[in-house]
Design a protein around this motif. Structure first.
Motif, PDB file in Angstrom:
ATOM      1  N   LYS A   1       9.805  -2.188   4.560  1.00 43.65           N
ATOM      2  CA  LYS A   1       9.551  -2.343   5.992  1.00 43.65           C
ATOM      3  C   LYS A   1       9.826  -3.789   6.380  1.00 43.65           C
ATOM      4  O   LYS A   1       9.462  -4.715   5.649  1.00 43.65           O
ATOM      5  CB  LYS A   1       8.092  -1.986   6.286  1.00 43.65           C
TER       6      LYS A   1
ATOM      7  N   TRP B   1      10.741  -8.727   4.003  1.00 42.39           N
ATOM      8  CA  TRP B   1      10.543  -7.294   3.841  1.00 42.39           C
ATOM      9  C   TRP B   1       9.351  -7.045   2.934  1.00 42.39           C
ATOM     10  O   TRP B   1       9.063  -7.845   2.056  1.00 42.39           O
ATOM     11  CB  TRP B   1      11.785  -6.667   3.218  1.00 42.39           C
ATOM     12  N   GLU B   2       8.662  -5.915   3.140  1.00 42.42           N
ATOM     13  CA  GLU B   2       7.571  -5.537   2.246  1.00 42.42           C
ATOM     14  C   GLU B   2       7.770  -4.102   1.797  1.00 42.42           C
ATOM     15  O   GLU B   2       8.314  -3.275   2.540  1.00 42.42           O
ATOM     16  CB  GLU B   2       6.206  -5.732   2.913  1.00 42.42           C
ATOM     17  N   GLN B   3       7.319  -3.819   0.584  1.00 40.02           N
ATOM     18  CA  GLN B   3       7.473  -2.478   0.036  1.00 40.02           C
ATOM     19  C   GLN B   3       6.492  -1.526   0.715  1.00 40.02           C
ATOM     20  O   GLN B   3       5.352  -1.883   0.981  1.00 40.02           O
ATOM     21  CB  GLN B   3       7.223  -2.512  -1.467  1.00 40.02           C
ATOM     22  N   VAL B   4       6.951  -0.322   0.990  1.00 37.72           N
ATOM     23  CA  VAL B   4       6.151   0.662   1.714  1.00 37.72           C
ATOM     24  C   VAL B   4       5.357   1.508   0.725  1.00 37.72           C
ATOM     25  O   VAL B   4       5.893   1.969  -0.286  1.00 37.72           O
ATOM     26  CB  VAL B   4       7.068   1.575   2.564  1.00 37.72           C
ATOM     27  N   SER B   5       4.073   1.706   1.029  1.00 41.15           N
ATOM     28  CA  SER B   5       3.234   2.597   0.236  1.00 41.15           C
ATOM     29  C   SER B   5       3.289   3.991   0.833  1.00 41.15           C
ATOM     30  O   SER B   5       3.318   4.159   2.055  1.00 41.15           O
ATOM     31  CB  SER B   5       1.787   2.113   0.227  1.00 41.15           C
TER      32      SER B   5
ATOM     33  N   TYR C   1      13.143  -0.267   8.895  1.00 43.27           N
ATOM     34  CA  TYR C   1      12.931   0.239   7.535  1.00 43.27           C
ATOM     35  C   TYR C   1      14.279   0.332   6.845  1.00 43.27           C
ATOM     36  O   TYR C   1      15.292   0.616   7.480  1.00 43.27           O
ATOM     37  CB  TYR C   1      12.282   1.629   7.552  1.00 43.27           C
TER      38      TYR C   1
ATOM     39  N   TRP D   1       4.187   3.842  -4.468  1.00 41.20           N
ATOM     40  CA  TRP D   1       5.203   3.269  -3.582  1.00 41.20           C
ATOM     41  C   TRP D   1       6.186   4.352  -3.182  1.00 41.20           C
ATOM     42  O   TRP D   1       6.472   5.277  -3.941  1.00 41.20           O
ATOM     43  CB  TRP D   1       5.893   2.082  -4.221  1.00 41.20           C
ATOM     44  N   GLN D   2       6.671   4.253  -1.958  1.00 41.02           N
ATOM     45  CA  GLN D   2       7.530   5.278  -1.371  1.00 41.02           C
ATOM     46  C   GLN D   2       8.939   5.229  -1.942  1.00 41.02           C
ATOM     47  O   GLN D   2       9.586   4.193  -1.910  1.00 41.02           O
ATOM     48  CB  GLN D   2       7.588   5.122   0.139  1.00 41.02           C
TER      49      GLN D   2
END
Length: 134
Positions: free
Chosen positions: A112, A118-122, A103, A128-129
């Motif tokens: 993440k 990479w992907e955006q974290v919910s 992360y 979104w975080q």
């Protein structure tokens, strides 16, 4: 008489009429102005951490609540996903700790690690975080 008939039936050269106005100025159409984005540079634009040592103990929490409401309303008005109310601490992208953890914090947004990027974290509460540290 033949010459007179020939002169009458001969086609006259076409004439063009030109105006003496000159070159017409082109109208410049400005692109629509982008709406204000409080999170463009930082996901914590109110910098509520500065109130942690403030004499009234609830100042930091009050500031955080106002910031959350403001960011959520701005995102709703502009049709964007809303940010989370919580802010987590993550290592910056490219650090060894981020590579081992999987992360990273990029511009105040949590990401993440995947196999191919990479992907955006919910966030658990929705949106979104948000994060600090990157």
């Amino acid at each position: 008489m033949f010459i007179a008939l020939l002169l009458c039936t001969a086609a006259a050269p076409a004439q063009t009429v030109r105006s003496a106005v000159g070159v017409q100025p082109r109208k410049h159409i400005r692109p629509p102005r982008q709406p204000h984005n409080s999170m463009a540079r930082d996901t914590t634009p109110f910098n509520c951490e500065q109130y942690r040592g403030h004499p009234p103990p609830g100042m930091a929490g009050y500031c955080q609540g106002i910031e959350n409401i403001t960011l959520r309303n701005e995102a709703r008005r502009q049709g964007r996903p809303a940010p989370s109310d919580s802010i987590i601490h993550l290592p910056p992208l490219g650090s060894d700790h981020a590579k081992t953890l999987g992360y990273a914090c990029v511009g105040g947004q949590a990401f993440k690690r995947l196999k191919n990027g990479w992907e955006q974290v919910s966030a658990a509460e929705g949106g979104w975080q948000r994060c600090q540290g990157g």
